[in-house]
Enzyme design. Structure first.
Site, PDB file in Angstrom:
ATOM      1  N   THR A 142       0.801  -1.237   0.000  1.00  0.00           N
ATOM      2  CA  THR A 142       0.000   0.000   0.000  1.00  0.00           C
ATOM      3  C   THR A 142       0.828   1.278   0.000  1.00  0.00           C
ATOM      4  OG1 THR A 142      -0.318  -0.463   2.371  1.00  0.00           O
ATOM      5  CG2 THR A 142      -2.161  -0.914   0.909  1.00  0.00           C
ATOM      6  N   GLY A 179      14.176  19.998   4.056  1.00  0.00           N
ATOM      7  CA  GLY A 179      14.665  18.646   3.804  1.00  0.00           C
ATOM      8  C   GLY A 179      15.635  18.633   2.644  1.00  0.00           C
ATOM      9  N   HIS A 439      35.632   5.313 -25.992  1.00  0.00           N
ATOM     10  CA  HIS A 439      36.130   6.690 -25.897  1.00  0.00           C
ATOM     11  C   HIS A 439      35.546   7.515 -27.047  1.00  0.00           C
ATOM     12  CE1 HIS A 439      38.969   9.983 -25.204  1.00  0.00           C
ATOM     13  NE2 HIS A 439      39.157  10.011 -26.522  1.00  0.00           N
TER      14      HIS A 439
END
Length: 462
Positions: A142, A179, A439
């Site tokens: 859930t 945050g 490369h």
């Protein structure tokens, strides 16, 4: 409660996010009769409110930065502004296409899809839409929702969550982001690219604090260069409305003001009121507790994804869901090594890692048994072409395997695939050094770092 006794599914899944639908698809593939119950849209947070929409916004921001900075590549372009409705149209088209594809997969695998709000009604059943859906096994998936802090109410107006930020009808002139973890720095990056004045507040001492400290410092340096402000090491105290915005006060009395406050302090599990405790499922702080095979303490119930206290990543949910389906189908399964899960923060520059940090390695193996090396992207041709800075850092047990790969720079998320093979196959630096990398690619930076760690550096000083 109506009960169709003639139908007992092998697996009933409550929740159609990453973990739930992965279990449904794999289970059906293995011949299980599967019911998938979802109250909203299959795909869950990742597809509709997380991974996919945020990365679409970040890409739009990248395009804006490229237009703004095009002259350094000899291209004359101008950025006229951000058409927010058009950005949302682009984002929503990406989501819609993936959503339709996922619906088609669910149908093609013959998964019984039930739309409605389900509730665990016994160790082998879920009630939904007035119907009792019975199964030999139940999988709880859930998911999670945005969290807040005590006393801080997310109102969807000036104090918003990531859910609100994804549908914001404007580019905020200024924003405080509470945050400095993944969600916080990704929105900081996107909004800065769109032209916002952004300040990140992080109570711990570094941005992306779960990453290797070197990666955090490189990101902080890059954010300073981009003009993204941040305050570290002091915790939030309160937020209040001003005449035309929000004021945030920290524990040390510092104050910050902006048009909006985005609360990005993590996500919490969705487990309340769903019958879990009544059926004896063990929980801790809302998380469903599981063993290494995703089994709860109730033999007929498993749980996966953000609902359990593992890494909150869509690809972890996929892996956990697949593990459960294969276990129930009788296949031999191997517990997930969560250190071996690739992690990417899609801000600019990107932060990508797999394995453990240098600090953790020293704690596990002893400081004298750990070596590390950094290969700067300044020595990588493709990174120079892209004008990105950063590093590839390797952490190795002395004379042993590479146990941590930590990368910062544009597009480093695209390099983490090889990095996770290096970690998960316990590769020695000398083994990776033997491989030839194309490369010019950024992928070479991984190869060059291993060349250096193997004692034969090429494009870096000894």
């Amino acid at each position: 409660m109506a009960n169709d006794a003639s139908t007992v599914f092998d697996l009933v899944i409550l929740g159609g996010g990453s973990g739930g639908y992965a279990a449904a698809l794999r289970g059906a593939q293995l011949g299980l009769d599967v019911a998938l119950i979802e109250k909203d849209k299959v795909g869950g947070t990742c597809l509709h409110k997380g991974c996919i929409p945020t990365k679409a916004l970040l890409h739009a921001g990248e395009v804006a930065d490229q237009a703004r900075e095009s002259e350094q590549f000899g291209v004359k372009a101008t950025l006229e502004g951000i058409d927010v409705p058009a950005v949302h149209k682009y984002k929503d088209e990406v989501i819609s296409g993936l959503y339709k594809g996922l619906q088609g997969l669910i149908a093609s695998r013959k998964v019984t899809y039930i739309e409605g709000e389900g509730r665990l009604s016994s160790p082998t059943s879920v009630d939904v839409n007035g119907r009792r859906v019975e199964g030999r096994h139940v999988l709880l998936a859930t998911g999670s929702v945005p969290k807040s802090l005590p006393g801080l109410e997310i109102d969807g107006n000036r104090i918003i969550s990531s859910d609100h930020a994804l549908v914001l009808d404007r580019v905020p002139k200024s924003a405080i982001i509470l945050g400095g973890g993944v969600i916080g720095v990704e929105f900081a990056s996107a909004w800065k690219s769109f032209g916002s004045d952004v300040t990140v507040i992080e109570g711990l001492k570094h941005l992306v604090p779960v990453e290797d400290e070197n990666s955090s410092k490189l990101l902080e340096r890059a954010f300073r260069k981009r003009g993204i402000k941040f305050n570290l090491g002091t915790f939030f105290q309160k937020a209040e409305y001003t005449q035309d915005g929000v004021k945030v006060t920290l524990a040390d009395g510092k104050e910050f003001e902006a048009e909006i406050l985005l609360v990005a302090v993590g996500r919490g599990p969705v487990s309340q009121g769903l019958g879990y405790e009544e059926q004896g499922v063990a929980l801790d702080r809302g998380y469903v507790l599981v063993d290494e095979y995703m089994r709860t303490n109730v033999p007929t119930i498993s749980a996966v994804g953000d609902l359990v206290p593992t890494l909150q990543l869509a690809h972890v949910g996929f892996a956990e869901g697949i593990l459960v389906a294969e276990r129930l189908a009788g296949l031999k399964v191997v517990p997930i090594d969560y250190d071996g899960v690739p992690r990417v923060t899609y801000c600019s520059p990107e932060v990508a890692s797999v394995g453990i940090t240098e600090a953790k390695a020293k704690e596990v193996y002893g400081a004298d048994k750990v070596v590390s090396i950094k290969f700067p992207l300044g020595g990588n041709g493709k990174s120079r072409i892209l004008k990105t800075a950063g590093e590839v850092k390797l952490v190795q047990v002395k004379d042993g395997a590479v146990v941590g790969v930590h990368m910062v720079g544009e597009r480093m998320g695209e390099q983490v695939g090889e990095a996770q093979l290096i970690y998960n196959w316990e590769a020695l630096p000398s083994e990776v050094a033997q491989l030839i990398h194309a490369h010019p690619t950024q992928n070479e930076a991984l190869g060059e770092a291993h060349l250096a760690l193997a004692g034969k550096p090429l494009h870096m000083h000894d």
